[in-house]
Design an enzyme around this catalytic site. Structure first.
Site, mmCIF file in Angstrom:
data_model
loop_
_atom_site.group_PDB
_atom_site.id
_atom_site.type_symbol
_atom_site.label_atom_id
_atom_site.label_comp_id
_atom_site.label_asym_id
_atom_site.label_seq_id
_atom_site.Cartn_x
_atom_site.Cartn_y
_atom_site.Cartn_z
ATOM 1 N N LEU A 1 11.310 17.151 128.486
ATOM 2 C CA LEU A 1 12.355 16.771 127.552
ATOM 3 C C LEU A 1 12.481 17.949 126.602
ATOM 4 O O LEU A 1 11.601 18.188 125.777
ATOM 5 C CB LEU A 1 11.951 15.491 126.809
ATOM 6 C CG LEU A 1 12.944 14.893 125.820
ATOM 7 C CD1 LEU A 1 14.220 14.463 126.525
ATOM 8 C CD2 LEU A 1 12.308 13.717 125.099
ATOM 9 N N SER A 2 13.541 18.723 126.740
ATOM 10 C CA SER A 2 13.670 19.979 126.017
ATOM 11 C C SER A 2 13.653 19.771 124.512
ATOM 12 O O SER A 2 14.021 18.698 124.014
ATOM 13 C CB SER A 2 14.966 20.693 126.411
ATOM 14 O OG SER A 2 14.988 20.988 127.783
#
Length: 411
Positions: free
Chosen positions: A79-80
């Site tokens: 999850l950036s």
């Protein structure tokens, strides 16, 4: 679109508070500029896409959350960090009713896209990893974003059934731009992609310009590398066991034995008189100007032994010549809070390679500081060199990428 309730009023209140803090930080940093993106961040419960993680970690604006690792423990999906996602959403300039293909799924970014294009728009999220596809579908359903389509497939082929797309947003590090992406882009559309060029990655916005793509802007970024047919590993050349190495992007003949000897030999340092700022742009300039280029990377032990400076801990742009190499460093400017950019060089031609690097630093300072930046153009791999613009040509499998610098004078 019906949103899922966040269980527990206390947890919901804390999540809401942390979202607002995250939004404020992103505005202060300059990443978040538009009200529409801010409202999407405010609406989508990011923690529902990272179950089991603390709210502190999930809502840290500059922190990614790893969602899958390989057998060696390396991240293959994450999850950036929100600041990177926001940067790309701002670059994309999304409008209600648009059709969007997201390459690389996780769920959260797709939910943000859904908020921005609205019920009249379409969001398709594509991923090669079946586990990630199922995870994204589950998280989107939990958060109330069932209309988002998550499909299983290789990025190399895009997703033709829902094409054409007004925007293609790539959320994995790409080495090349497959023809399918260009073919599936609607007239007037944009591709936002973290493109790796000579080892450095920039999130580039591309638009059609006749028969090729041209950049309208780019920003520094970092992403988990793409998998599948489009994957391309960087070449890693050990110079001191696993402690010091050169990361080289292109196939080039290097005097590896000579470079290893140079690392242990005497070195010189030259100073440029150039302020150490706008480093991201400066590094990109060096990468696109050096005839033979790589990134010098090192571990802490090598720094403590005095083999290289701290600049190499994160990878530092390095100019290579024969059995010698030079990389940038910095030192404080006395009486100020600023630093001066300099060069360390190793090898029998250390002075010459250091002078070459310093001249590049001074050219950037003289001609390009504060300018429009680079122009990045993508042509088919079959395009003859005689028909390409002047600049650095980066060869890919499907394309030839031309990087030029408007405003730069010839040396």
């Amino acid at each position: 679109m019906t949103r899922a309730c966040e269980t527990g009023s206390g947890a919901a209140d804390e999540a809401s508070t942390r979202r607002e803090t995250m939004i404020s930080e992103l505005r202060e940093w300059g990443d978040l500029r538009s009200d529409s993106v801010a409202e999407a961040l405010r609406t989508v419960p990011r923690h529902l896409f990272a179950p089991g993680e603390s709210l502190e970690d999930v809502y840290a604006a500059n922190q990614a959350v790893v969602t899958k690792r390989d057998e060696q423990g390396l991240a293959t999906s994450s999850l950036s960090a929100t600041h990177i996602q926001v940067t790309m959403l701002e670059q994309a300039q999304l409008q209600p009713g648009m059709r969007v293909l997201e390459v690389g799924s996780g769920g959260y970014n797709a939910a943000l896209l859904a908020e921005l294009v609205g019920e009249a728009g379409t969001v398709v999220s594509l991923d090669i990893d079946g586990d990630i596809v199922e995870r994204a579908r589950s998280c989107l359903q939990t958060a109330g974003y069932e209309p988002v389509r998550v499909v299983h497939g290789d990025a190399e082929h895009g997703h033709a059934p829902e094409a054409p797309y007004d925007r293609i947003i790539v959320t994995a590090g790409a080495w090349d731009i497959p023809p399918a992406w260009i073919e599936q882009l609607a007239p007037g559309g944009r591709i936002v992609v973290p493109l790796r060029m000579r080892g450095l990655t920039r999130s580039v916005v591309f638009a059609h310009d006749g028969d090729h793509l041209v950049s309208t802007g780019y920003r520094l970024c970092g992403f988990v590398p793409m998998q599948g047919v489009s994957a391309r590993e960087e070449r890693l050349i050990p110079l001191d066991g696993s402690e010091v190495a050169l990361r080289a992007e292109e196939e080039q003949l290097l005097d590896v034995s000579g470079l290893r000897q140079a690392l242990y030999g005497q070195w010189v340092q030259h100073w440029s008189g150039v302020r150490f700022d706008q480093v991201d742009e400066l590094d990109f300039w060096i990468a696109t100007q050096a005839p033979v280029f790589g990134l010098l990377v090192a571990r802490q032990d090598a720094v403590e032994r005095g083999l290289v400076t701290r600049a190499a801990l994160r990878g530092v742009p390095t100019l290579l010549r024969g059995s010698g190499f030079a990389y940038r460093t910095k030192r404080p400017i006395e009486g100020t809070d600023e630093f001066e950019t300099g060069v360390y060089a190793h090898g029998p031609e250390a002075d010459a390679v250091a002078d070459e690097y310093v001249e590049l630093l001074r050219r950037w300072d003289r001609d390009l500081r504060g300018g429009p930046g680079a122009r990045i153009e993508v042509f088919p791999a079959t395009r003859p060199t005689s028909e390409l613009p002047r600049g650095r040509i980066v060869e890919k499998a499907h394309t030839r990428v031309a990087v030029s610098w408007p405003g730069a004078r010839n040396p």
